[in-house]
Design a protein around this motif. Sequence first.
Motif, PDB file in Angstrom:
ATOM      1  N   ILE B  73      41.274  34.739  31.806  1.00 38.15           N
ATOM      2  CA  ILE B  73      40.364  35.007  32.924  1.00 38.15           C
ATOM      3  C   ILE B  73      41.027  34.615  34.237  1.00 38.15           C
ATOM      4  O   ILE B  73      40.925  35.337  35.241  1.00 38.15           O
ATOM      5  N   VAL B  74      41.759  33.472  34.222  1.00 39.07           N
ATOM      6  CA  VAL B  74      42.468  33.065  35.435  1.00 39.07           C
ATOM      7  C   VAL B  74      43.474  34.136  35.838  1.00 39.07           C
ATOM      8  O   VAL B  74      43.601  34.501  37.019  1.00 39.07           O
ATOM      9  N   LEU B  75      44.166  34.668  34.843  1.00 37.03           N
ATOM     10  CA  LEU B  75      45.151  35.715  35.118  1.00 37.03           C
ATOM     11  C   LEU B  75      44.470  36.937  35.726  1.00 37.03           C
ATOM     12  O   LEU B  75      44.959  37.523  36.704  1.00 37.03           O
ATOM     13  N   LEU B  76      43.328  37.295  35.172  1.00 31.77           N
ATOM     14  CA  LEU B  76      42.575  38.448  35.676  1.00 31.77           C
ATOM     15  C   LEU B  76      42.171  38.218  37.131  1.00 31.77           C
ATOM     16  O   LEU B  76      42.330  39.107  37.986  1.00 31.77           O
ATOM     17  N   VAL B  77      41.661  37.001  37.406  1.00 29.66           N
ATOM     18  CA  VAL B  77      41.213  36.694  38.769  1.00 29.66           C
ATOM     19  C   VAL B  77      42.393  36.726  39.730  1.00 29.66           C
ATOM     20  O   VAL B  77      42.294  37.241  40.853  1.00 29.66           O
ATOM     21  N   ALA B  78      43.555  36.198  39.266  1.00 25.29           N
ATOM     22  CA  ALA B  78      44.731  36.212  40.136  1.00 25.29           C
ATOM     23  C   ALA B  78      45.151  37.639  40.445  1.00 25.29           C
ATOM     24  O   ALA B  78      45.513  37.954  41.581  1.00 25.29           O
ATOM     25  N   VAL B  79      45.086  38.503  39.440  1.00 27.04           N
ATOM     26  CA  VAL B  79      45.470  39.900  39.680  1.00 27.04           C
ATOM     27  C   VAL B  79      44.502  40.545  40.659  1.00 27.04           C
ATOM     28  O   VAL B  79      44.908  41.238  41.596  1.00 27.04           O
ATOM     29  N   ILE B  80      43.201  40.277  40.471  1.00 30.95           N
ATOM     30  CA  ILE B  80      42.208  40.872  41.371  1.00 30.95           C
ATOM     31  C   ILE B  80      42.448  40.389  42.800  1.00 30.95           C
ATOM     32  O   ILE B  80      42.464  41.182  43.752  1.00 30.95           O
ATOM     33  N   GLY B  81      42.684  39.080  42.948  1.00 30.08           N
ATOM     34  CA  GLY B  81      42.910  38.536  44.288  1.00 30.08           C
ATOM     35  C   GLY B  81      44.156  39.095  44.925  1.00 30.08           C
ATOM     36  O   GLY B  81      44.152  39.490  46.099  1.00 30.08           O
ATOM     37  N   THR B  82      45.253  39.151  44.137  1.00 28.40           N
ATOM     38  CA  THR B  82      46.503  39.655  44.691  1.00 28.40           C
ATOM     39  C   THR B  82      46.357  41.116  45.115  1.00 28.40           C
ATOM     40  O   THR B  82      46.803  41.507  46.190  1.00 28.40           O
ATOM     41  N   MET B  83      45.695  41.894  44.248  1.00 25.77           N
ATOM     42  CA  MET B  83      45.523  43.304  44.577  1.00 25.77           C
ATOM     43  C   MET B  83      44.634  43.464  45.800  1.00 25.77           C
ATOM     44  O   MET B  83      44.897  44.296  46.671  1.00 25.77           O
ATOM     45  N   GLY B  84      43.570  42.635  45.870  1.00 30.44           N
ATOM     46  CA  GLY B  84      42.678  42.735  47.016  1.00 30.44           C
ATOM     47  C   GLY B  84      43.395  42.432  48.313  1.00 30.44           C
ATOM     48  O   GLY B  84      43.158  43.075  49.333  1.00 30.44           O
ATOM     49  N   LEU B  85      44.317  41.434  48.271  1.00 30.35           N
ATOM     50  CA  LEU B  85      45.047  41.097  49.495  1.00 30.35           C
ATOM     51  C   LEU B  85      46.107  42.136  49.813  1.00 30.35           C
ATOM     52  O   LEU B  85      46.270  42.536  50.950  1.00 30.35           O
ATOM     53  N   LEU B  86      46.820  42.569  48.761  1.00 31.85           N
ATOM     54  CA  LEU B  86      47.947  43.467  49.026  1.00 31.85           C
ATOM     55  C   LEU B  86      47.483  44.866  49.395  1.00 31.85           C
ATOM     56  O   LEU B  86      48.204  45.591  50.062  1.00 31.85           O
ATOM     57  N   SER B  87      46.289  45.239  48.955  1.00 27.99           N
ATOM     58  CA  SER B  87      45.860  46.595  49.266  1.00 27.99           C
ATOM     59  C   SER B  87      45.540  46.749  50.744  1.00 27.99           C
ATOM     60  O   SER B  87      45.496  47.853  51.259  1.00 27.99           O
ATOM     61  N   ARG B  88      45.333  45.619  51.450  1.00 32.11           N
ATOM     62  CA  ARG B  88      45.109  45.720  52.893  1.00 32.11           C
ATOM     63  C   ARG B  88      46.419  45.832  53.654  1.00 32.11           C
ATOM     64  O   ARG B  88      46.440  46.165  54.819  1.00 32.11           O
ATOM     65  N   VAL B  89      47.522  45.465  52.988  1.00 33.38           N
ATOM     66  CA  VAL B  89      48.820  45.551  53.644  1.00 33.38           C
ATOM     67  C   VAL B  89      49.292  46.986  53.472  1.00 33.38           C
ATOM     68  O   VAL B  89      49.827  47.342  52.449  1.00 33.38           O
TER      69      VAL B  89
END
Lengths: 113, 254
Positions: B73-89
Amino acid sequence: MVERALLLCLLLIGFWGVVAKKNIIKKIFGLNILNAAAVMLFILEGNRIGSEAPILESGLAQVVDPIPQALMLTAIVIGVCVTALALALAVHLYQITGSFDIETIRERIQDET
Amino acid sequence: MGKRKAWSPTLQACLAIGAMGVVLLPVFLSQTPWPTVARDYLMQYGQDESGARNLVSAIYLGYRAFDTLGETIVLLVAVIGTMGLLSRVESLVNTVGDDDNTIQTVSAFSLRGDKRSSHVLRTHLLEVVTGKIGPIVLLFGFYVMLYGHLSPGGGFQGGVIIASGIVFLALGNQQDNTSALSKSSILGGIESVSFLLFIIVAMSGIFFGKGFFGNPLADSAYPVGFIVLLNSIIGLKVGASIGFMCIAMMGGHD
């Protein structure tokens, strides 16, 4: 004893990277080094009661404690997650402020507000 | 800002490190004997109860499988967070000067066609080596994943190797043919489906009266099948999510 002292040095190096470095990327690497030092300390502790890998075969007498290894598996994966998230945040900050230096970032954010 | 004179940053850092060292010195230099009771129990019963010869696998997929659930679940959350941040870049290339001699950004790795091969970091060496070695690394990752109960390895380790194989394949395509493994939709799909499978397999023990994360095959001839199944699911999930994050950081998310 020597390896423990070296691990303490490694951990303090990581802490120094987090505390004293101005560059965000270097701070993240410091966090990584800190994580690695903690992981290695646990592996070393489990290593104290045996010398063989914890894979059962006939004729094994003293295997190392597998529990710290299993726990450190978790710690390593979470370290990777934290690093990825921190790097994504750093990229985001870089895009907003154009710098990885925390002082510059602070100045530019204060200028904008 | 206060009127008092601030200490120099070096002095502050030295003080912090000194304090940290004093606190941690007893932790690192303690000579308390490590308890052997858990090790002895696992050596005696671990293989019979879980079926895995590798005791580390027996712990993280048998005795402490809840840890592994939390970890995924931690891995999933990290992926979601990373994608959420990187998709704005959107594009880092525009924000950096276009001087050809500077290493611009990793984002340029994802450029198509001629622009891509003109990037300073894209040497022939990189393309040839990563393109050729990628499938072999993938195969090795699957080996480590599937033999995790017998040899050093397991789902997480094999998954990380699979992720590096995915990254190699994404880096090494010379003729601009993209493999499906570098598409974010496919990788995201693998990740979510394997997480769903993980939950379903974890719940399968309930129907056999073993409880959540109980081994439904515990009474059969091959109790290790449960660990192999969980290892493969975790390997796919870790491989997909870490490969996904790496490719997104190289700028290939579209």
